[in-house]
Design a protein around this motif. Structure first.
Motif: not given
Length: 343
Positions: A13-24
């Motif tokens: 499991x990873x927590x990758x950066x999402x489509x908006x800065x600061x989201x995961x």
């Protein structure tokens, strides 16, 4: 997690950066096959460096994190320095060529073929694979949650003291009381130096003294100190009043820069640099042998970072990065892998 060399990769499991800065975004991915010199690690915790926030906000899908601690579950057939079950730390450097003049002289952090944490699985995850030659055993006296920030922040400030031959009779100024700065004060005090904390935040004065500073300079007031410093370690990421720091240096003094400045140039007054024979230098992380010395030194002198703890989750990663970006972390945020994701 089962990772014999020729077996299919396992999921993690990873927590990758999402489509908006600061989201995961939480994702399940396939863990790469274990290489001959690699170790497979179940991550226990990962603290958040300012560099992680830069990576996480650059593009979608980035897996940041490089101040992480974990347990070795599997190792490649050529691994000799690490054993299964060891608690280890992973830092900024993932691997180097180990063949160039820098690597052969113990300066692998200068290797032109260096690979860092962004060249693979970062520490915002519950598992990772790393080159065992860049993995560090953690002294038993240091808890994982305290060891995490030492793998990069601690190694960086220790590397500056060690690399520039700071003596215990030196007076050392530390600019900035954040994740790096508070450790720079602690290491410099344990080193035997007189330590001057230099900050634009008056509220951190008592903390500075608690960390070991002998003097505090508040930069928003007129500076009246008579103390001259042999070294000034700048840990702030930004464009600063460099002339002020130059004037605080003793003759033959050194300004060591560790913070990432958004500008490509520094406006340094020339005359004092010439007539006081000053040096303006940089210091980037630390080579492996220095990281090992740092852990031994931290264990011997009971040096521990000041931390805040959050759960490693989409919410936790977002909040941790926000605190770091807004300079609200006191003084390093550590993300702990929750029980539901523990391997």
């Amino acid at each position: 997690m089962t990772l014999p060399t020729d077996a299919p990769a396992s999921t993690y499991t990873v927590f990758a950066s999402g489509p908006e800065g600061g989201f995961f975004v939480e994702k399940t991915l396939e863990l790469p096959t274990l290489g001959r010199n690699d170790v497979a690690i179940s991550i226990i915790c990962c603290s958040v460096c300012y560099t992680d926030t830069m990576i996480a906000t650059q593009a979608e899908g980035q897996i940041a994190g490089h101040e992480c601690i974990g347990r070795v579950d599997f190792k490649g057939e050529d691994v000799t320095n690490i054993e299964i079950g060891d608690i280890v730390g992973l830092g900024y450097i993932r691997s180097t060529c180990l063949q160039c003049s820098f690597c052969l002289s113990g300066q692998e952090h200068m290797c032109p073929k260096i690979k860092t944490f962004v060249d693979g699985i970062g520490g915002f995850a519950n598992a990772s694979i790393w080159d065992s030659r860049f993995v560090y055993k953690i002294p038993e006296s240091i808890e994982p949650r305290h060891a995490g920030p030492l793998t990069c922040a601690g190694a960086s400030v220790f590397g500056a003291l060690y690399g520039y031959n700071v003596s215990p009779t030196s007076t050392v100024g530390v600019v900035g009381l954040g994740g790096l700065g508070h450790l720079a004060i602690k290491f410099s005090k344990a080193w035997g130096c007189k330590v001057v904390a230099i900050s634009s935040t008056r509220e951190k004065e008592q903390d500075a003294y608690a960390f070991g500073a002998h003097e505090f300079i508040y930069t928003k007031d007129p500076i009246t100190t008579s103390t001259k410093m042999d070294y000034i370690i700048n840990t702030v990421a930004g464009d600063l009043p460099w002339g002020v720091f130059v004037n605080l240096l003793e003759s033959n003094g050194t300004l060591i820069n560790m913070g990432v400045c958004p500008k490509d140039t520094m406006e340094i007054p020339y005359i004092p640099v010439l007539f006081k024979q000053l040096r303006v230098v940089g210091s980037l992380v630390a080579p492996r042998h220095v990281v090992k010395k740092m852990f031994d030194f931290a264990a011997l002198h009971n040096i521990r970072p000041e931390i805040e703890e959050l759960e490693m989750s989409t919410k936790g990663c977002r909040e941790a990065c926000r605190r770091v970006i807004e300079q609200r972390a006191r003084y390093r945020v550590v993300l702990n892998v929750p029980e539901r994701l523990a391997l």
